[in-house]
Write a protein that holds these residues in place. Structure first.
Motif, PDB file in Angstrom:
ATOM      1  N   ARG A  63      21.845  13.672  97.865  1.00 19.02           N
ATOM      2  CA  ARG A  63      22.704  14.851  97.947  1.00 19.02           C
ATOM      3  C   ARG A  63      23.599  14.906  96.719  1.00 19.02           C
ATOM      4  NH1 ARG A  63      27.034  11.843  99.988  1.00 19.02           N
ATOM      5  NH2 ARG A  63      28.428  13.545  99.491  1.00 19.02           N
ATOM      6  N   ASP A  65      27.154  15.370  94.783  1.00 18.31           N
ATOM      7  CA  ASP A  65      28.458  14.800  95.103  1.00 18.31           C
ATOM      8  C   ASP A  65      29.449  15.913  95.425  1.00 18.31           C
ATOM      9  OD1 ASP A  65      30.590  13.102  95.396  1.00 18.31           O
ATOM     10  OD2 ASP A  65      30.961  12.920  93.238  1.00 18.31           O
TER      11      ASP A  65
ATOM     12  N   THR B  21      33.412   8.772  92.761  1.00 18.93           N
ATOM     13  CA  THR B  21      32.748   9.985  93.231  1.00 18.93           C
ATOM     14  C   THR B  21      33.776  10.818  93.988  1.00 18.93           C
ATOM     15  OG1 THR B  21      32.117   8.850  95.251  1.00 18.93           O
ATOM     16  CG2 THR B  21      30.504   8.854  93.478  1.00 18.93           C
ATOM     17  N   SER B  23      32.924  12.496  96.826  1.00 15.88           N
ATOM     18  CA  SER B  23      32.623  12.332  98.244  1.00 15.88           C
ATOM     19  C   SER B  23      32.063  10.927  98.492  1.00 15.88           C
ATOM     20  CB  SER B  23      31.608  13.389  98.688  1.00 15.88           C
ATOM     21  OG  SER B  23      30.377  13.216  98.011  1.00 15.88           O
ATOM     22  N   LYS B  24      32.009  10.536  99.746  1.00 16.59           N
ATOM     23  CA  LYS B  24      31.571   9.185 100.107  1.00 16.59           C
ATOM     24  C   LYS B  24      30.094   8.967  99.783  1.00 16.59           C
ATOM     25  CE  LYS B  24      35.117   8.372 103.649  1.00 16.59           C
ATOM     26  NZ  LYS B  24      35.387   7.954 105.056  1.00 16.59           N
ATOM     27  N   CYS B  27      28.016  10.449 103.080  1.00 17.39           N
ATOM     28  CA  CYS B  27      28.432  11.696 103.733  1.00 17.39           C
ATOM     29  C   CYS B  27      29.379  12.449 102.812  1.00 17.39           C
ATOM     30  CB  CYS B  27      29.101  11.408 105.085  1.00 17.39           C
ATOM     31  SG  CYS B  27      30.645  10.481 104.961  1.00 17.39           S
ATOM     32  N   GLY B  28      29.750  13.666 103.212  1.00 17.26           N
ATOM     33  CA  GLY B  28      30.543  14.524 102.342  1.00 17.26           C
ATOM     34  C   GLY B  28      32.048  14.330 102.463  1.00 17.26           C
ATOM     35  N   VAL B  54      22.950  10.319 104.090  1.00 11.61           N
ATOM     36  CA  VAL B  54      22.196  10.874 102.962  1.00 11.61           C
ATOM     37  C   VAL B  54      22.898  10.416 101.688  1.00 11.61           C
ATOM     38  CG1 VAL B  54      21.209  12.925 101.892  1.00 11.61           C
ATOM     39  CG2 VAL B  54      21.645  12.903 104.358  1.00 11.61           C
ATOM     40  N   LEU B  55      22.123   9.760 100.821  1.00  9.46           N
ATOM     41  CA  LEU B  55      22.692   9.087  99.648  1.00  9.46           C
ATOM     42  C   LEU B  55      23.227  10.076  98.604  1.00  9.46           C
ATOM     43  CD1 LEU B  55      23.130   6.392  98.156  1.00  9.46           C
ATOM     44  CD2 LEU B  55      20.749   6.510  97.402  1.00  9.46           C
ATOM     45  N   ASN B  56      24.408   9.724  98.070  1.00  6.76           N
ATOM     46  CA  ASN B  56      25.092  10.516  97.043  1.00  6.76           C
ATOM     47  C   ASN B  56      24.504  10.175  95.666  1.00  6.76           C
ATOM     48  OD1 ASN B  56      26.969  11.472  95.151  1.00  6.76           O
ATOM     49  ND2 ASN B  56      28.740  10.988  96.442  1.00  6.76           N
ATOM     50  N   ARG B  57      23.946  11.183  95.001  1.00  5.17           N
ATOM     51  CA  ARG B  57      23.290  10.977  93.705  1.00  5.17           C
ATOM     52  C   ARG B  57      24.260  10.397  92.671  1.00  5.17           C
ATOM     53  NH1 ARG B  57      21.513  15.715  93.271  1.00  5.17           N
ATOM     54  NH2 ARG B  57      19.328  15.381  93.766  1.00  5.17           N
ATOM     55  N   ALA B  58      25.516  10.855  92.707  1.00  5.78           N
ATOM     56  CA  ALA B  58      26.488  10.418  91.694  1.00  5.78           C
ATOM     57  C   ALA B  58      26.763   8.916  91.800  1.00  5.78           C
ATOM     58  CB  ALA B  58      27.783  11.215  91.839  1.00  5.78           C
ATOM     59  N   VAL B  60      24.646   6.652  92.673  1.00  2.00           N
ATOM     60  CA  VAL B  60      23.496   5.990  92.043  1.00  2.00           C
ATOM     61  C   VAL B  60      23.655   6.024  90.524  1.00  2.00           C
ATOM     62  CG1 VAL B  60      20.995   6.003  91.763  1.00  2.00           C
ATOM     63  CG2 VAL B  60      22.010   6.652  93.973  1.00  2.00           C
TER      64      VAL B  60
END
Lengths: 94, 483
Positions: A63, A65, B21, B23-24, B27-28, B54-58, B60
């Motif tokens: 998702r 950020d 980031t 968001s977490k 989650c958002g 759901v994994l946060n791209r940022a 990563v």
């Protein structure tokens, strides 16, 4: 493959489960059967097989950020005890 | 410390860095620090049944950038695992982490203590979620309290090899690690607020022995000063135990700031049997070639790059280099000021590490929030170099700019009346007067006590109200006296 009652009790303690004598014996049987199955798999030649960690072969979706407004107090409605904004738990030491 | 009563210490560090980031990680919910307790929580980070991560791209990207910066191999396929344990700050009863297939492995970082650079191995860097925050002071002494705002904030766990041999090396390693994260804008590095945390594994062994001694784990060390103190105390304690013929017990110890010593964690330690298994809620994380290549290409400036430039290219003194490298905002300020005054990097560095640093020491935002713009400082140093103001006058101008009473240094110099007068007749007259009225000092000077020149220069400056270049006064005085 036999699994001892101490091992069952150790795993039960880690999972915070209290087991009676009959349940311990049952667990020994069930876990033993699972380990037997794993033992069978061990006999297979998997040298050329990529280890599998999930039944689906896709990559995890990602998702962006972006912040989503949290639901607020409703999310904590099921907390067993609260003190103001905080969740209260039995005192523990660090 | 490397050879201490016949023992050497072996240290490995685990760092948890909160990634910047919005968001977490799964989650958002927002990650902002200091919000009302439990206002940044949702079914996912509270582990409600049926909620899926759901994994946060940022998150990563931050971890991969960091891995690349320290020369890690990036595992293009990595796996999230559940680390199972029960603790009040862990809502799900497990932490989502990575275990046998982490995102980054086999990196290296060079630490330099007393001019002796040594490579320190980094075993792995993996992604995981943070836990909530426990509070033990409340109205009811039979209760503890938990704030879950932090639960689910993304962390990079960075594990070093046991390659560090002294507390000084451990601190140097942490400083460099923190600087890299700050340069990457991946972590704010704030140790007090817990966004950069450190646990240490430490053991001692007789010098010459290759087998490792029994180690203890130190927790609860939240500043560089405490890291050094805690390690020093723990190393001494272990050597005492061994020297008395005893054995070091493998345990977790806490650094007690007030008692100034380490103590065992109270109560029975949790069994380190986490029964990791791949998290069925998350598929493998795949970083494909294109993504990895882009992150490689986007490599930003790193502390080592700046160090090379300041030391090698500009030849600045080592203490200035260290300060301008470690404090990124200060280093950025230096570069900006230098671009206005490119001919004199030493003077610019001197101003920045002394005057600018003193001005912004306790300011939020550091040098980036300095009331004196870097461009104005560059211009001011240019005025000194051109002989328009003396350094004492320049300092007055600097404070005028800092107080917000002026923005243009040339205008401020004029308004303050600190511009140097270019009046050689007045200068010559003042020099003659001072020589005539300071017979004793002139005799001392001529008898070989050359340092009295400082006094004589001061007298001339006083007569001219400080509006002449001290260097010029010095030269003229010497010429007269040495004639």
């Amino acid at each position: 493959m036999a699994i001892g009652s101490e091992q069952v009790l150790h795993i039960a303690a880690l999972a915070r489960l209290e087991l009676g004598a009959a349940e311990i014996a049952e667990m020994q049987r069930d876990l033993g059967a699972i380990l037997d199955y794993v033992e069978q798999l061990r006999g297979l030649d998997v040298a050329d097989v990529e280890p599998m960690t999930h039944a689906a072969t896709l990559a995890t979706p990602l998702r962006d950020d972006a912040v989503v407004t949290p639901p607020g107090a409703a999310a904590l409605a099921n907390a067993p005890a609260r003190a103001g904004d905080l969740v209260a738990v039995p005192r523990f030491l660090e | 410390m490397n050879d201490h009563r016949g023992f050497e210490s072996v240290i490995g560090l685990e760092v948890h860095a909160q990634l910047l980031t919005r968001s977490k990680i799964f989650c958002g919910c927002p990650t902002a620090f200091g919000a009302t307790p439990n206002s940044h929580v949702c079914p996912v980070c509270l582990g409600h049944p049926g909620a899926l991560p759901v994994l946060n791209r940022a998150a990563v990207e931050h971890a991969v950038r960091f891995g690349l910066a320290i020369g890690c191999r990036i595992n293009q396929r990595s796996v999230f695992a559940r680390k199972n344990y029960f603790y009040p700050d862990l809502p799900k009863g497990y932490q989502i982490s990575q275990f046998d297939r982490p995102l980054c492995e086999h990196g290296q970082l060079v630490v330099d203590v007393d001019g002796q650079p040594r490579p320190i191995g980094i075993i792995r860097v993996h992604l995981e979620e943070d836990a909530g925050k426990n509070l033990h002071q409340g109205s009811d002494p039979s209760r503890s309290y938990v704030d879950y705002n932090r639960a689910g904030v993304p962390l990079a766990e960075i594990v070093s090899a046991p390659d560090l041999r002294s507390p000084a090396e451990a601190v140097a390693y942490l400083r460099e690690l923190r600087a890299i994260l700050i340069y990457l804008e991946s972590c704010d590095g704030n140790m007090q607020e817990g966004s950069f945390r450190c646990d240490a594994n430490v053991s001692v062994r007789p010098v010459g022995q290759s087998a490792l001694g029994t180690r203890t784990e130190l927790k609860n060390i939240n500043s560089f000063k405490f890291v050094a103190q805690a390690l020093e105390h723990e190393i001494e304690r272990q050597i005492d135990v061994l020297a008395d013929g005893g054995q070091v017990e493998q345990e977790t110890r806490l650094w007690d700031e007030e008692a100034h010593r380490t103590r065992p964690m109270r109560g029975k330690e949790e069994s380190h049997d986490y029964r990791y298994f791949p998290d069925p809620d998350l598929l493998p994380l795949v970083v494909d070639d294109g993504w990895l290549e882009r992150l490689r290409r986007e490599r930003p400036l790193l502390p080592a790059d700046r160090r090379a430039r300041l030391q090698g290219e500009l030849g600045l003194p080592a203490p200035d280099v260290a300060m301008l490298v470690e404090d990124k905002a200060l280093g950025d300020y230096f570069e900006a000021a230098l671009s206005r005054c490119p001919g004199n990097p030493r003077a610019v560095a001197n101003w920045v590490v002394n005057d600018v640093q003193a001005l912004v020491k306790n300011a939020v935002g550091g040098a980036a929030a300095c009331p004196v713009a870097p461009d104005a400082l560059g211009a001011l140093i240019g005025l000194v170099d051109a002989g328009v103001v003396a350094s004492a006058g320049a300092r007055q101008v600097f404070f005028e700019l800092a107080a917000g009473r002026a923005s243009d240094p040339a205008v401020a110099a004029r308004a303050l009346g600190v511009e140097l007068v270019d009046d050689s007749a007045a200068l010559a007259a003042a020099v003659d007067q001072v020589i005539a009225s300071s017979g004793a000092e002139v005799d001392k000077y001529r008898a070989g006590k050359k340092q009295v020149i400082g006094y004589l220069v001061g007298q001339v400056l006083r007569r001219l109200g400080g509006k002449v270049d001290p260097k010029q006064v010095n030269e003229l005085l010497r010429r007269r006296l040495d004639a």
